[in-house]
Write an enzyme that holds these catalytic residues in place. Structure first.
Site, PDB file in Angstrom:
ATOM      1  N   GLY A 113       0.794  -1.226   0.000  1.00 15.90           N
ATOM      2  CA  GLY A 113       0.000   0.000   0.000  1.00 15.90           C
ATOM      3  C   GLY A 113       0.823   1.271   0.000  1.00 15.90           C
ATOM      4  O   GLY A 113       0.303   2.363  -0.184  1.00 15.90           O
ATOM      5  N   HIS A 115       2.657   2.567   2.599  1.00 15.08           N
ATOM      6  CA  HIS A 115       2.586   3.340   3.839  1.00 15.08           C
ATOM      7  C   HIS A 115       3.816   3.210   4.729  1.00 15.08           C
ATOM      8  O   HIS A 115       3.787   3.670   5.873  1.00 15.08           O
ATOM      9  CB  HIS A 115       1.334   2.953   4.634  1.00 15.08           C
ATOM     10  N   CYS A 177      -6.965   3.052   8.876  1.00 17.47           N
ATOM     11  CA  CYS A 177      -6.705   3.773   7.620  1.00 17.47           C
ATOM     12  C   CYS A 177      -6.999   2.833   6.451  1.00 17.47           C
ATOM     13  O   CYS A 177      -6.260   1.858   6.246  1.00 17.47           O
ATOM     14  CB  CYS A 177      -5.266   4.263   7.570  1.00 17.47           C
ATOM     15  N   TYR A 476       7.379   0.217  17.733  1.00 17.12           N
ATOM     16  CA  TYR A 476       6.508  -0.614  16.894  1.00 17.12           C
ATOM     17  C   TYR A 476       7.014  -0.594  15.463  1.00 17.12           C
ATOM     18  O   TYR A 476       7.149   0.471  14.869  1.00 17.12           O
ATOM     19  CB  TYR A 476       5.078  -0.075  16.982  1.00 17.12           C
ATOM     20  N   ASN A 478       5.762  -1.228  12.562  1.00 22.32           N
ATOM     21  CA  ASN A 478       4.947  -0.607  11.517  1.00 22.32           C
ATOM     22  C   ASN A 478       4.977   0.919  11.580  1.00 22.32           C
ATOM     23  O   ASN A 478       4.511   1.581  10.647  1.00 22.32           O
ATOM     24  CB  ASN A 478       3.510  -1.110  11.583  1.00 22.32           C
ATOM     25  N   TYR A 479       5.508   1.476  12.671  1.00 24.03           N
ATOM     26  CA  TYR A 479       5.797   2.908  12.724  1.00 24.03           C
ATOM     27  C   TYR A 479       7.305   3.075  12.527  1.00 24.03           C
ATOM     28  O   TYR A 479       8.018   3.581  13.384  1.00 24.03           O
ATOM     29  CB  TYR A 479       5.364   3.510  14.064  1.00 24.03           C
TER      30      TYR A 479
END
Length: 538
Positions: A113, A115, A177, A476, A478-479
């Site tokens: 995606g 992101h 999101c 984290y 994904n951040y």
């Protein structure tokens, strides 16, 4: 969903001539033309594959590249661009791209995606190819057995839409999101408003299809439990190309209740934020109260700033039950019936994505999203932050324009406390009160503004150090945050260097992830700035 097969027929003359023309136009400037020639000899079962490959002189190249760029920091004139973008429609296209990249020493970036916070799914500092999974996004929901097969190029919005087509009482615990791709979201953990009740997206994965470094298409049985463990929270792009996931769906009531209430400092905001820290992690698992913090202009005094605390909640039940829970656990917030809205779970997806309730659910199928300049970070909190420290945090907010800085506090507890740290690579389970997501957004394109905003974020992060987890200061994945550390550009990175960021994301699970990496990708072909390193020299 049927498993993919890989059959490579003899090359088609048209396909060969197409690429012959393409690399001829690049031959004066690009030393990796042989990659394109290799692709021409290892293509799928028809000439349509030529339409799925974009070289830099292709008229559609820029639009394909920019379509899934979510952070404008990585869309500038100086941003490195891929030699080729491959948009596969079949697993054989992925296999061919991996094979030709290995032969020609090209790195691969895998984009679902787009992101990734540091752009690692579409940017590299060395010659590279993007495998963009945008054409692999079919979703097969089996409502009878509460499962779904999801191709890795799908977004979570598309997944939610397809679930709602089949059932009003099935759901999936992932983010809010809609344009986030399931490929990266699931493989990094993936949490959302259902986390305290059901856990992470990664906790629901029961099978997967992955193409490994040798081009083999593997499922859970053939990849083995070690690799299957690693891709459920350890980042799939370190180990191969995840093509699809099979997940368990979860049951929710036909009616859920949501609310969002805003409180400023003049409305006891500091006290309420402090109290929230002791409540949100312990409250009933059917209730999730997320906290958003932003600077705002004061409504009472002109030219004065204040802090707005937004308490946003999902309750798996009706209003009357919610009000009883809130009165018992958090009466200070003062929730009343008029604050609450009853709706279906799929409507709550629109609500939390700040999409008008009048909008058609078809909007969840829209993959496009605005791109802004952005820097994010994360932390985990194990003890409540004192009110005096919160007051110091408010002063940090005031240094930037209202609306440009946001902190999100996402509570843990519930089922998260009952899942072992070693169950998946995602280690942030029992003992965490909440996660902090830091974000700063800006629109100015000049480099000096970007540096100023990033420097501010780093100062904010330093300010918070005494109040968050320690040894390691957890984060984290994904951040993603390259400030935590990164690998070498070459194939080899030492354990000491990799552990600077690896222990923060994965804690003790980092060692097992390295072990799996050494087994399945010993030459470290699948690598980027924060991929799991192989410690084998070769």
């Amino acid at each position: 969903m049927k498993s993919f097969t890989a059959n490579f027929p003899k090359p088609h003359l048209f396909f060969f001539l197409f690429f012959s023309f393409s690399w001829a136009t690049l031959s004066d400037t690009n030393p990796h033309d042989s990659f394109l020639q290799c692709l021409s000899l290892q293509y799928s079962n028809d000439i349509s594959f030529s339409k799925l490959v974009y070289v830099q002189n292709n008229s559609s190249y820029s639009s394909v590249l920019e379509l899934s760029v979510r952070n404008a920091r990585f869309s500038t004139p100086t941003t490195p661009e891929p030699l080729v973008i491959v948009t596969p429609t079949h697993v054989s296209h992925i296999q061919a791209t991996i094979n030709c990249s290995r032969i020609n020493d090209m790195q691969i970036r895998i984009r679902s995606g787009g992101h990734d916070y540091e752009g690692l799914s579409y940017v590299s500092q060395v010659p590279f190819v993007i495998i963009d999974l945008i054409n692999l996004r079919s979703i097969d929901v089996d409502a009878e057995n509460n499962t779904a097969w999801i191709q890795a190029g799908a977004t979570i919005g598309e997944l939610y839409y397809r679930i709602a087509e089949k059932s009003e009482t099935l759901a999936f615990p992932a983010g809010i999101c809609p344009t986030v791709g399931v490929g990266g979201h699931f493989s990094g953990g993936g949490y959302g408003m259902l986390m305290r009740k059901f856990g992470l997206a990664a906790d629901q994965i029961i099978d997967a299809h992955l193409v490994d470094v040798y081009g083999r298409l593997l499922d859970r049985n053939s990849m083995g439990e070690d690799l299957f463990w690693a891709i459920r929270g350890g980042g799939g792009a370190s180990f191969g190309v995840v093509v699809s996931w099979k997940v368990k769906l979860v049951s929710v009531p036909s009616t859920v209740t949501v609310f969002t209430v805003n409180r400023t400092l003049e409305e006891n905001g500091t006290m309420l934020v402090h109290k929230w820290q002791s409540v949100a992690q312990k409250i009933h698992e059917d209730l999730y109260i997320r906290l958003f913090l932003r600077a705002a202009n004061s409504s009472k005094q002109e030219e004065e700033k204040t802090i707005q605390a937004s308490f946003t909640s999902l309750f798996l039940g009706r209003t009357d039950e919610l009000l009883v829970l809130m009165q018992e656990s958090f009466p200070e917030l003062g929730i009343v019936k008029e604050d609450c809205i009853e709706m279906s779970w799929i409507q709550s997806i629109l609500y939390f994505a700040e999409i008008p309730q009048s909008a058609s659910l078809d909007i969840l199928l829209n993959r496009t999203a605005a791109s802004a300049f952005f820097k994010g970070k994360s932390d985990y909190v194990k003890e409540p932050i004192p009110e005096t420290a919160l007051e110091g945090l408010w002063q940090m907010f005031y240094e930037e324009e209202p609306g440009s800085v946001e902190l999100i506090f996402s509570p843990y507890g519930g089922i998260m406390d009952g899942i072992l740290e070693s169950e998946t690579p995602f280690p942030h389970r029992a003992g965490n009160l909440y996660n902090i997501h830091y974000a700063i957004v800006w629109t100015e394109e000049d480099a000096s503004t970007s540096q100023k905003r990033i420097s501010y974020m780093r100062r904010l992060y330093r300010y918070m150090e005494p109040y968050v987890s320690k040894s390691p200061r957890a984060a984290y994945m994904n951040y993603r945050d390259l400030d935590l550390g990164s690998n070498n550009k070459g194939k080899y990175t030492s354990y000491r260097q990799g552990s600077k960021w690896g222990l923060k994301y994965f804690n003790k699970n980092f060692n097992r992830l390295i072990h799996v990496k050494n087994m399945v990708d010993p030459q470290n072909f699948f690598r980027h700035e924060q991929s799991i390193p192989s410690l084998l020299r070769g």
